[in-house]
Design an enzyme around this catalytic site. Structure first.
Site, PDB file in Angstrom:
ATOM      1  CG  HIS A  43      -1.995   0.938   1.330  1.00  0.00           C
ATOM      2  ND1 HIS A  43      -1.796   2.037   1.439  1.00  0.00           N
ATOM      3  CD2 HIS A  43      -3.481   0.510   0.915  1.00  0.00           C
ATOM      4  CE1 HIS A  43      -3.266   2.815   1.409  1.00  0.00           C
ATOM      5  NE2 HIS A  43      -3.870   1.640   0.862  1.00  0.00           N
ATOM      6  CG  ASP A  75      -8.338  -4.221  -3.104  1.00  0.00           C
ATOM      7  OD1 ASP A  75      -9.653  -3.783  -2.368  1.00  0.00           O
ATOM      8  OD2 ASP A  75      -7.145  -2.949  -2.783  1.00  0.00           O
TER       9      ASP A  75
HETATM   10  N1  COA Z   1       3.688  -7.382  -4.615  1.00  0.00           N
HETATM   11  C1  COA Z   1       5.461  -7.689  -4.790  1.00  0.00           C
HETATM   12  N2  COA Z   1       6.228  -6.499  -4.470  1.00  0.00           N
HETATM   13  C2  COA Z   1       5.980  -5.550  -4.395  1.00  0.00           C
HETATM   14  C3  COA Z   1       4.373  -4.962  -3.915  1.00  0.00           C
HETATM   15  C4  COA Z   1       3.466  -6.967  -4.187  1.00  0.00           C
HETATM   16  N3  COA Z   1       1.843  -6.386  -4.091  1.00  0.00           N
HETATM   17  N4  COA Z   1       3.862  -4.301  -3.303  1.00  0.00           N
HETATM   18  C5  COA Z   1       5.306  -3.389  -3.701  1.00  0.00           C
HETATM   19  N5  COA Z   1       6.652  -4.527  -3.673  1.00  0.00           N
HETATM   20  C6  COA Z   1       7.602  -4.340  -3.347  1.00  0.00           C
HETATM   21  C7  COA Z   1       7.721  -2.782  -4.976  1.00  0.00           C
HETATM   22  O1  COA Z   1       8.123  -3.980  -5.994  1.00  0.00           O
HETATM   23  C8  COA Z   1       9.295  -2.351  -4.897  1.00  0.00           C
HETATM   24  O2  COA Z   1       9.917  -3.340  -4.660  1.00  0.00           O
HETATM   25  P1  COA Z   1      11.405  -2.414  -4.986  1.00  0.00           P
HETATM   26  O3  COA Z   1      11.830  -1.451  -4.517  1.00  0.00           O
HETATM   27  O4  COA Z   1      12.449  -3.341  -4.587  1.00  0.00           O
HETATM   28  O5  COA Z   1      11.307  -1.881  -7.314  1.00  0.00           O
HETATM   29  C9  COA Z   1       8.558  -2.028  -3.207  1.00  0.00           C
HETATM   30  O6  COA Z   1       7.975  -2.715  -3.115  1.00  0.00           O
HETATM   31  C10 COA Z   1       7.805  -0.238  -3.474  1.00  0.00           C
HETATM   32  O7  COA Z   1       6.640  -0.827  -3.722  1.00  0.00           O
HETATM   33  P2  COA Z   1       6.086   0.090  -5.136  1.00  0.00           P
HETATM   34  O8  COA Z   1       5.382  -0.269  -5.741  1.00  0.00           O
HETATM   35  O9  COA Z   1       6.871   1.033  -5.317  1.00  0.00           O
HETATM   36  O10 COA Z   1       4.777   0.875  -3.893  1.00  0.00           O
HETATM   37  P3  COA Z   1       3.425   1.986  -4.520  1.00  0.00           P
HETATM   38  O11 COA Z   1       3.529   2.834  -3.505  1.00  0.00           O
HETATM   39  O12 COA Z   1       4.099   2.580  -5.127  1.00  0.00           O
HETATM   40  O13 COA Z   1       2.504   1.285  -4.965  1.00  0.00           O
HETATM   41  C11 COA Z   1       0.830  -0.667  -4.777  1.00  0.00           C
HETATM   42  C12 COA Z   1       1.918   0.642  -3.939  1.00  0.00           C
HETATM   43  C13 COA Z   1      -0.509  -0.743  -3.352  1.00  0.00           C
HETATM   44  C14 COA Z   1       0.215   0.115  -5.984  1.00  0.00           C
HETATM   45  C15 COA Z   1       1.175  -2.024  -4.600  1.00  0.00           C
HETATM   46  O14 COA Z   1       1.729  -2.137  -3.393  1.00  0.00           O
HETATM   47  C16 COA Z   1       1.233  -2.899  -4.953  1.00  0.00           C
HETATM   48  O15 COA Z   1       0.710  -2.960  -6.715  1.00  0.00           O
HETATM   49  N6  COA Z   1       0.373  -3.598  -5.029  1.00  0.00           N
HETATM   50  C17 COA Z   1      -1.060  -4.974  -5.697  1.00  0.00           C
HETATM   51  C18 COA Z   1      -2.451  -4.149  -5.826  1.00  0.00           C
HETATM   52  C19 COA Z   1      -2.599  -3.542  -5.196  1.00  0.00           C
HETATM   53  O16 COA Z   1      -3.127  -4.923  -3.527  1.00  0.00           O
HETATM   54  N7  COA Z   1      -3.847  -2.823  -5.058  1.00  0.00           N
HETATM   55  C20 COA Z   1      -4.812  -2.499  -3.699  1.00  0.00           C
HETATM   56  C21 COA Z   1      -4.006  -1.300  -2.636  1.00  0.00           C
HETATM   57  S1  COA Z   1      -5.061  -0.882  -2.055  1.00  0.00           S
END
Ligand code: COA
Length: 379
Positions: free
Chosen positions: A260, A316
């Site tokens: 998140h 979720d």
């Molecule tokens: N699975 C695997 N790795 C994850 C992850 C996940 N669900 N969520 C974050 N990470 C990792 C990223 O790959 C990144 O790794 P890195 O630093 O080696 O590149 C690190 O954690 C930071 O993640 P990031 O995507 O930059 O965080 P964000 O704050 O931009 O994104 C979300 C947040 C929610 C978009 C992201 O966690 C995600 O895509 N989750 C899955 C989709 C989801 O459940 N969405 C509903 C949100 S309520």
């Protein structure tokens, strides 16, 4: 003018003051108007938490009784809205249908934007009628007739009745109501911000809310629990889940329902959804998803901890499997989110209008400059 800063996706930017919802992402706390979400989930109901979010305090017994009656009495939608829904192709996504229905709802009795008490009433109309609009289209696209709402049922129970034609048992109705409470409000998420931005131009309530519905439609916002179900289809089963996660992470695949932007701890709402999923899975004798999700959570926790990352279940992670066990179709997950979030949207729009200033950020221009126009023959 204050010095401008650039933050992609507005991360870390404070765009307005608000007294509706507080999130402490570091330790995983969420409160509505000062009340912890777990306290509300345990003790409150849809109508009471709606009142709390709209008016800022818990209702008295009389206020709650009157409000519950008022919401129930406003559930019916005009036939022209059903006509709009019927006119859409059956393949229309339910969120597009909902957005159209809300816009159409705004075509009658339009009230000027601003802190006018009639807008509070308008908010109540929308909150009361969202379930009716969603349920009507759920049936129309199946070739069935919409079912009229009943005033004697609770908010969630009535919605499930209008979709399935059967009154759900009390436990299902209660769990569904709590799910709605958990999804009602979450500060400046994309759809709430959208609603406030549109309202800040002094567009009317329904136009602002229909824009918020459009924003919630996107898979990066409202659609993630659906993605968890798709993911679960890929996992061979609870016993193979640990290996599946390890392989997925090794190949840099995202695990749906995890992580998140704001929470760096387990989302407080996911504890409650998890306990419901456990309870219903045991009752129905079908705990495959529950055991698979727990293995995914545990394995992922072990792997990412070693990498120094904080990635935990979000709201979720458990909700899709729970909804499925409650007999709700996957395409209805995001509209159900909207049935809950319309409370937060309208509370925010009313707050926005208390001291409105139009949102107007700037862009960091990265295009060409000082070009001279040439006649088309010279290009
Ligand atoms: N699975 C695997 N790795 C994850 C992850 C996940 N669900 N969520 C974050 N990470 C990792 C990223 O790959 C990144 O790794 P890195 O630093 O080696 O590149 C690190 O954690 C930071 O993640 P990031 O995507 O930059 O965080 P964000 O704050 O931009 O994104 C979300 C947040 C929610 C978009 C992201 O966690 C995600 O895509 N989750 C899955 C989709 C989801 O459940 N969405 C509903 C949100 S309520």
């Amino acid at each position: 003018m204050a010095e401008a800063t650039f933050a992609k996706g507005l991360e870390g930017v404070i765009a307005a003051e608000s007294s509706i919802c507080k999130i402490n992402g570091e330790i995983g706390l969420l409160s509505y108007r000062g009340y912890e979400i777990a306290d509300l989930a345990e003790n409150s109901n849809f109508e009471e938490t709606t009142w709390l979010l709209l008016f800022g305090h818990l209702p008295s017994a009389t206020e709650l009784a009157d409000f519950t009656k008022k919401l129930a009495s406003r559930r019916a939608i005009d036939s022209y809205i059903v006509d709009v829904l019927r006119a859409l192709p059956r393949t229309t996504h339910p969120m597009i249908a909902l957005q159209a229905a809300v816009a159409a709802h705004g075509s009658v009795g339009e009230i000027p934007a601003g802190p006018d008490p009639r807008n509070v009433d308008r908010a109540i109309d929308l909150i009361a009628r969202f379930p009716t609009m969603v349920a009507a289209f759920a049936r129309i696209r199946e070739g069935l007739e919409p079912i009229a709402p009943r005033e004697d049922l609770g908010h969630g129970q009535n919605f499930l009745y209008m979709v399935n034609g059967e009154v759900p048992d009390e436990e299902t109705g209660h769990i569904f109501d709590v799910c709605l409470i958990l999804h009602m409000e979450h500060s400046f998420n994309a759809s709430t911000f959208t609603g406030r931005v549109v309202a800040s131009s002094l567009a009317p309530m329904d136009a602002s809310v229909s824009a918020a519905v459009g924003s919630l439609y996107g898979p990066l916002h409202g659609g993630a629990n659906e993605q968890v179900l798709h993911m679960l289809k890929d996992v061979p089963g609870p016993d193979a889940a640990a290996q599946w996660v390890a392989d997925a992470l090794a190949s840099k695949r995202k695990i749906m329902g995890m992580g998140h932007r704001v929470y760096k701890a387990k989302d407080p709402r996911s504890f409650i959804l998890e306990s419901f999923l456990k309870r219903i899975s045991e009752k129905r004798g079908d705990d495959r998803d529950y055991r698979t999700l727990k293995t995914i959570e545990r394995t992922m926790g072990e792997i990412v901890e070693k990498q120094g990352k904080k990635i935990y279940p979000n709201v979720d992670f458990f909700s899709g499997s729970l909804y499925q066990l409650l007999g709700i179709q996957t395409e209805e997950f995001t509209p159900i989110f909207a049935i809950a979030r319309v409370v937060g949207w309208t509370a925010h729009i009313l707050e926005q209008w208390q001291e409105n200033r139009i949102f107007r950020p700037r862009a960091l221009y990265t295009g060409e400059t000082e070009l001279k126009w040439k006649p088309v023959s010279d290009r």
